[in-house]
Design a protein around this motif. Sequence first.
Motif, PDB file in Angstrom:
ATOM      1  N   UNK A  33       0.922  -1.192  -0.165  1.00 39.70           N
ATOM      2  CA  UNK A  33       0.129   0.003   0.068  1.00 39.70           C
ATOM      3  C   UNK A  33       0.871   1.279   0.057  1.00 39.70           C
ATOM      4  N   UNK A  34       2.205   1.076   0.521  1.00 40.06           N
ATOM      5  CA  UNK A  34       2.915   2.158   0.775  1.00 40.06           C
ATOM      6  C   UNK A  34       3.710   2.977  -0.766  1.00 40.06           C
ATOM      7  N   UNK A  35       3.526   1.725  -1.647  1.00 40.91           N
ATOM      8  CA  UNK A  35       4.171   2.046  -2.947  1.00 40.91           C
ATOM      9  C   UNK A  35       3.660   3.291  -3.650  1.00 40.91           C
ATOM     10  N   UNK A  36       2.350   3.212  -3.811  1.00 36.76           N
ATOM     11  CA  UNK A  36       1.714   4.219  -4.468  1.00 36.76           C
ATOM     12  C   UNK A  36       2.291   5.632  -3.972  1.00 36.76           C
ATOM     13  N   UNK A  37       2.263   5.834  -2.525  1.00 32.50           N
ATOM     14  CA  UNK A  37       2.566   7.084  -1.966  1.00 32.50           C
ATOM     15  C   UNK A  37       4.311   7.439  -2.159  1.00 32.50           C
ATOM     16  N   UNK A  75       4.194   8.705  -5.542  1.00 34.61           N
ATOM     17  CA  UNK A  75       3.670  10.106  -5.751  1.00 34.61           C
ATOM     18  C   UNK A  75       4.649  11.169  -5.258  1.00 34.61           C
ATOM     19  N   UNK A  76       5.575  10.722  -4.251  1.00 34.96           N
ATOM     20  CA  UNK A  76       6.738  11.503  -3.712  1.00 34.96           C
ATOM     21  C   UNK A  76       7.815  11.630  -4.730  1.00 34.96           C
ATOM     22  N   UNK A  77       7.629  10.725  -5.534  1.00 34.48           N
ATOM     23  CA  UNK A  77       8.711  10.803  -6.574  1.00 34.48           C
ATOM     24  C   UNK A  77      10.018  10.325  -6.170  1.00 34.48           C
ATOM     25  N   UNK A 111      12.650   9.823   2.598  1.00 31.86           N
ATOM     26  CA  UNK A 111      13.610  10.135   1.571  1.00 31.86           C
ATOM     27  C   UNK A 111      14.792   9.921   1.746  1.00 31.86           C
ATOM     28  N   UNK A 112      15.431  10.221   3.036  1.00 32.13           N
ATOM     29  CA  UNK A 112      16.807  10.234   3.325  1.00 32.13           C
ATOM     30  C   UNK A 112      17.582   8.698   3.154  1.00 32.13           C
ATOM     31  N   UNK A 113      16.540   7.781   3.371  1.00 33.93           N
ATOM     32  CA  UNK A 113      16.910   6.449   3.064  1.00 33.93           C
ATOM     33  C   UNK A 113      17.383   6.230   1.510  1.00 33.93           C
ATOM     34  N   UNK A 114      16.814   6.902   0.562  1.00 34.76           N
ATOM     35  CA  UNK A 114      17.119   6.745  -0.897  1.00 34.76           C
ATOM     36  C   UNK A 114      17.801   7.817  -1.433  1.00 34.76           C
ATOM     37  N   UNK A 115      17.977   8.986  -1.077  1.00 36.78           N
ATOM     38  CA  UNK A 115      18.131  10.321  -1.646  1.00 36.78           C
ATOM     39  C   UNK A 115      19.410  10.846  -0.798  1.00 36.78           C
TER      40      UNK A 115
END
Length: 468
Positions: free
Chosen positions: A322-326, A329-331, A362-366
């Motif tokens: 369910x998180x995927x969609x969000x 959305x956050x890109x 976000x900080x886990x990925x970017x």
Amino acid sequence: MKIKTRFSPSPTGELHIGSVRTALYSWLFARNMGGRFVLRIEDTNRERSTQRAIEAIIEGMNWLNLDWDEGPYFQTKRFSRYNAVIDKMLVNNTAYKCYCSKDRLEKLREAQMARGDKPRYDGHCRDSQDYHATNEPCVVRFHNPDNGFVIFNDLIRGPIEFSNRELDDLIIRRTDGSPTYNFCVVVDDFDMQITHVIRGDDHINNTPRQINILKTLGGPVPHYAHVSMILDTNGKKLSKRQGAVGVIQYRDDGFLPEALINYLVRLGWSHGDQEIFSIDEMKRQFSLNALNKSASIFNAEKLLWLNNHYISHLPADYVATHLVKHIEQEGINICTGPHLSEIVKLLGKRCKTLKEMAASCRYFYEDFSEFDVDAAKKYLSPVAVKTLEVVRAKLAALTEWTPKSVYAVIDQTAKELHVSMGKVGMPLRVALTGNCQSPAIDVTVHAIGQSRSIMRINLALDFIAQQE
Ligand code: GLU
């Protein structure tokens, strides 16, 4: 007899959570009794019904996993059936053509009002012998009984009684030949063999009219259960002004279907003091007589509390779907970091919605180029340089990268420098995440990864150097 319930929304807007709650009760009752659940789209009002609203109903029901055994039926596809029933009623005199002009009806209404009477059709055309050409426009009215009462035992409210004198001869076919809403509902409930009509209490006044027509058609009268309204905290009917009312909006705002279902089932129904119900428990324990007679007040805080509960208690792999969609959305591109189920495990307890989770991971990925100003002021100061250098060296030397080994590094650094764990953890946290809030530091560092952690410590040290 096999229990059969139905959910029969009119597709004229969003799928309102009040409607979803009655759908849920109908669905649970059918499931509890081993019965069947029908989905019927009441789209007779062609001007107000839209394709988008039909899609929203199907989308919402699918998202909530409220599966139906029959349908979706569409009333607009059943016009020939309704008209055939009306034609038969004209033959056996349970319905009649009415040629009264607008003007006559208006005058009748005015006279009744002037006398202080409730306006109602006076039955003028019931026995009229006047000649009318076959193509003269007319409506068809149901010949309602003149006397007596309609009494039904509402499964939530107990006995309800209406006098037939209060009910006038309902129009069942308009001048343009289209059957009217109240009539279609009756034919459908009859044809579809609905045994229990569970719907909003705004339909109570329709019930005696529907029962009279149903009896005329020779149909068995179903049981009725009229569910009370949902009100906002000001005691007004829940409306858009107070927040989201469309079920899809809740999905888009980051709620799990389990949370919304659990919230809605308790909003008007109870089973002892229990607050958390799995779907299986609801199906087993649901009963109509435990429904509240009084209106329920919508409590957004409680819904958030339940959402947080389900986010942190359901299997992380499932929540991640369910998180995927969000995240999309956050890109955020998740290829460069931990699996989403890791994020759910790390942030589940801290987040009330999946949207919030997506916005805070976000900080886990970017990588980032700026630190939160206050966090940096407090923790990325020259006194942190030594700590960050020691911890960096130890992290770089690790051959086994686990939360446990990361924890040991922080612990050893604190001991070596004779400072508390927090004095190591906080600068490290700000260096790696950009601010002061994150899950426990060992799991956070671990999830960010070894090389990325080293690189971010370097950037933080550069940042401190530039401040001097
Ligand atoms: N179509 C009606 C509505 O959306 C429901 C009618 C019924 O349940 O009988 O309010």
